[in-house]
Design a protein around this motif. Structure first.
Motif, short mmCIF file in Angstrom:
data_model
loop_
_atom_site.label_atom_id
_atom_site.label_comp_id
_atom_site.label_asym_id
_atom_site.label_seq_id
_atom_site.Cartn_x
_atom_site.Cartn_y
_atom_site.Cartn_z
N VAL A 22 11.24 78.97 46.24
CA VAL A 22 12.62 79.24 46.63
C VAL A 22 12.59 80.08 47.90
O VAL A 22 11.55 80.62 48.29
CB VAL A 22 13.40 80.00 45.52
CG1 VAL A 22 13.54 79.14 44.29
CG2 VAL A 22 12.73 81.32 45.20
N ASP A 42 16.50 72.77 37.06
CA ASP A 42 17.61 71.99 36.54
C ASP A 42 17.87 70.86 37.54
O ASP A 42 18.54 71.05 38.56
CB ASP A 42 18.85 72.87 36.37
CG ASP A 42 19.97 72.14 35.63
OD1 ASP A 42 19.91 70.91 35.56
OD2 ASP A 42 20.90 72.82 35.16
N ARG A 57 21.54 69.83 38.59
CA ARG A 57 22.26 70.72 39.51
C ARG A 57 21.44 71.09 40.74
O ARG A 57 21.96 71.73 41.64
CB ARG A 57 22.67 72.00 38.79
CG ARG A 57 23.64 71.77 37.65
CD ARG A 57 24.10 73.10 37.08
NE ARG A 57 25.05 72.91 35.99
CZ ARG A 57 25.65 73.90 35.34
NH1 ARG A 57 25.40 75.15 35.68
NH2 ARG A 57 26.50 73.64 34.36
N GLU A 60 18.96 73.26 40.82
CA GLU A 60 18.81 74.70 40.78
C GLU A 60 17.54 75.08 40.05
O GLU A 60 17.06 74.36 39.17
CB GLU A 60 20.01 75.35 40.08
CG GLU A 60 21.33 75.15 40.80
CD GLU A 60 22.49 75.76 40.02
OE1 GLU A 60 23.53 76.03 40.66
OE2 GLU A 60 22.35 75.96 38.80
N VAL A 108 16.00 77.78 37.47
CA VAL A 108 16.52 78.62 36.40
C VAL A 108 15.39 79.49 35.86
O VAL A 108 14.33 78.99 35.49
CB VAL A 108 17.12 77.76 35.26
CG1 VAL A 108 17.69 78.66 34.17
CG2 VAL A 108 18.20 76.84 35.81
N ALA A 129 22.21 83.29 43.88
CA ALA A 129 22.48 82.88 42.50
C ALA A 129 23.97 82.84 42.24
O ALA A 129 24.74 83.52 42.93
CB ALA A 129 21.79 83.84 41.53
N PRO A 130 24.44 82.06 41.26
CA PRO A 130 25.87 82.03 40.95
C PRO A 130 26.35 83.39 40.49
O PRO A 130 25.61 84.17 39.90
CB PRO A 130 25.96 81.00 39.80
CG PRO A 130 24.72 80.19 39.90
CD PRO A 130 23.67 81.11 40.45
N ALA A 168 24.41 82.42 33.56
CA ALA A 168 23.60 83.06 34.58
C ALA A 168 23.23 84.48 34.21
O ALA A 168 22.16 84.96 34.56
CB ALA A 168 24.33 83.05 35.91
N ARG A 177 19.44 82.20 39.01
CA ARG A 177 19.46 80.83 39.53
C ARG A 177 19.35 80.89 41.04
O ARG A 177 19.93 81.76 41.67
CB ARG A 177 20.74 80.09 39.14
CG ARG A 177 20.84 79.81 37.63
CD ARG A 177 22.18 79.23 37.31
NE ARG A 177 22.28 78.97 35.88
CZ ARG A 177 22.16 77.79 35.32
NH1 ARG A 177 21.89 76.75 36.09
NH2 ARG A 177 22.28 77.62 34.04
N GLY A 178 18.66 79.95 41.60
CA GLY A 178 18.55 79.85 43.04
C GLY A 178 18.30 78.43 43.42
O GLY A 178 17.93 77.61 42.59
N ARG A 179 18.50 78.12 44.67
CA ARG A 179 18.31 76.74 45.14
C ARG A 179 16.93 76.63 45.80
O ARG A 179 16.55 77.50 46.56
CB ARG A 179 19.41 76.35 46.12
CG ARG A 179 20.78 76.36 45.48
CD ARG A 179 21.81 75.70 46.34
NE ARG A 179 23.10 75.73 45.71
CZ ARG A 179 23.51 74.86 44.82
NH1 ARG A 179 22.70 73.89 44.44
NH2 ARG A 179 24.71 74.94 44.27
#
Length: 462
Positions: free
Chosen positions: A338, A371, A374, A376, A378, A430-431, A442, A457-459
């Motif tokens: 990430v 995930d 999405r 993402e 996790v 993160a959200p 989250a 969470r991160g992309r």
């Protein structure tokens, strides 16, 4: 020029509208004058041309009269031979010399406008010149009609426009000034209210007009900004109070230990006193480091964007827990990277594991997965402790929050671990946490019997 330019929006709008209207009216006036001039000139020319062609036909057939009467819409007629002699003229030009000293040398038709001096008239003359061949050689016919109607219409329209155009521009300027002032009145009310709001009056809000336009949107946005400022001020004051309280306790204990050591210089007591003082010093050091990290997270600087191997970070944090009271079970997906900071992510995982380890009964589980639905990453840290009540699932992430007031301070930490983890996750994309747990929430625990710290969470990096 910059000094002459109006500075207020009201004056600029008025000047701009007036300039546009003045330009439009000016162009329309020129277009109107041009169209009227062309129409009247072409009408006069048609009358003169009909008369010139008629007289030229009579001259060509030898039936030209010495005094041809002007036809309808024609003011004068004059016929000249090739030597420049006048052979026929209308009554108003009888006895007058040739209007053109040098007659044409080839047949044809020429159209033009003469000033009034040639025919001793006040107004301009539209003249059509027709040269034709007769038995005695070339003959040129000049037929003209006055443009008095065009000149009079031009003068009248110019006089009217000279009065009407400035009046219209003035009316537009006044209307624009009033309408702009009316439209900007809510803005002035907002400005005045904001100017009176001090750092101790963040509870005040600007008035929201009922127009539902851009100004109302501005007022709503301003109130939302004031809400955030007020909330930030409340958090800051609460944070300062909590930090002062948290710092006061170890400092007081440390001072007490030093005073005891000074009052009782017994070497047998120094070991315990030094150990206690060292523990409190370490606690102060950890608390100061946490406060500095939170201060950095609260700044508006862009977060780090380096590519970090999150799999390695989580695996290393889990490996350091071997041999502790509660074992850590790891389910880590390989090859997850990430964008972020290695130090920040390591601190996030460590804080989650520390929090879970303090409350677990027999085991702690850390899961790192992707995930795919999405897109993402996790991170989930769970323990089998008593869990957190639903009403406290948001409060647990507030700074200096301890849900268990009965536990010892040395077991409870500083109360900043989860707050730091939450802030790091938010800074890295993160959200935002919500009060209602979602599928794979989250931040909030899933149930009172299962504690879930995270998941962050991160992309993945693109």
């Amino acid at each position: 020029m910059s000094r002459l330019r109006p500075r207020s929006v009201r004056a600029q709008a008025t000047l701009g509208a007036s300039a546009v209207v003045a330009l439009a009216l000016g162009l329309a006036s020129f277009a109107l004058l041009g169209a009227l001039e062309t129409n009247l000139t072409m009408s006069a020319q048609a009358d003169a041309e009909r008369q010139a062609v008629k007289v030229a036909a009579l001259a060509a057939t030898g039936r030209l009269e010495p005094v041809p009467p002007p036809g309808h819409g024609t003011d004068f007629v004059q016929v000249i031979d090739a030597q420049g002699r006048v052979i026929a003229a209308s009554p108003n030009l009888r006895g007058r010399p040739a209007l053109v000293p040098e007659p044409p040398v080839a047949p044809g038709t020429v159209r033009g406008t003469w000033k009034g001096g040639r025919v001793r008239q006040e107004h301009r003359q539209r003249v059509v010149q027709v040269t034709t061949v007769t038995a005695n050689g070339l003959v040129t016919v000049y037929a003209g009609t006055s443009l008095r109607d065009a000149d009079t219409a031009d003068e009248t329209i110019v006089a009217v426009l000279a009065v009407v155009v400035p009046l219209l521009v003035l009316v537009v300027a006044l209307i624009t000034w009033r309408v702009t002032g009316w439209a900007l009145r809510p803005v002035e009310a907002i400005r005045a209210e904001v100017a009176e709001i001090g750092d101790r009056e963040l509870h005040r809000r600007v008035p929201v007009p009922a127009t539902r336009d851009e100004v109302a949107g501005l007022a709503v946005t301003m109130n939302a900004t004031l809400d955030r400022l007020e909330a930030a001020g409340i958090r800051q004051r609460r944070f300062i109070a909590d930090a002062s309280h948290e710092l006061r306790s170890p400092i007081t204990v440390l001072r007490t230990q030093l005073e005891v050591a000074q009052a009782h210089p017994d070497p047998e007591l120094w070991g315990d006193l030094v150990s206690g003082a060292l523990e409190d010093t370490v606690r102060l050091q950890d608390l100061a480091a946490d406060l500095l990290l939170l201060a950095r997270l609260d700044t508006s600087e862009p977060p780090p964007a380096a590519v970090v191997d999150l799999t390695e970070v989580v695996r290393e944090a889990a490996c350091t827990r071997r041999g502790e009271r509660v074992p850590v079970r790891a389910d880590i997906a390989p090859g997850i990277a990430v964008r972020g900071s290695t130090i920040w992510l390591s601190r996030l995982v460590t804080n989650l594991l520390d929090n879970a380890g303090r409350h677990a009964e027999q085991h702690v589980t850390v899961v790192l997965r992707v995930d795919a639905s999405r897109g993402e990453v996790v991170l989930e840290v769970t323990d089998d402790g008593a869990g957190i009540a639903p009403a406290d699932r948001e409060r647990v992430f507030e700074r200096f929050t301890r849900l268990d007031d009965a536990r010892a301070r040395d077991e409870g930490g500083t109360g900043l671990g989860l707050a730091i983890a939450r802030d790091i996750a938010l800074r890295l994309g993160a959200p935002s946490p919500s009060g209602t747990p979602r599928r794979g929430p989250a931040w909030s625990p899933r149930s009172p019997t299962e504690r879930r710290s995270g998941p962050g969470r991160g992309r993945p990096p693109r």
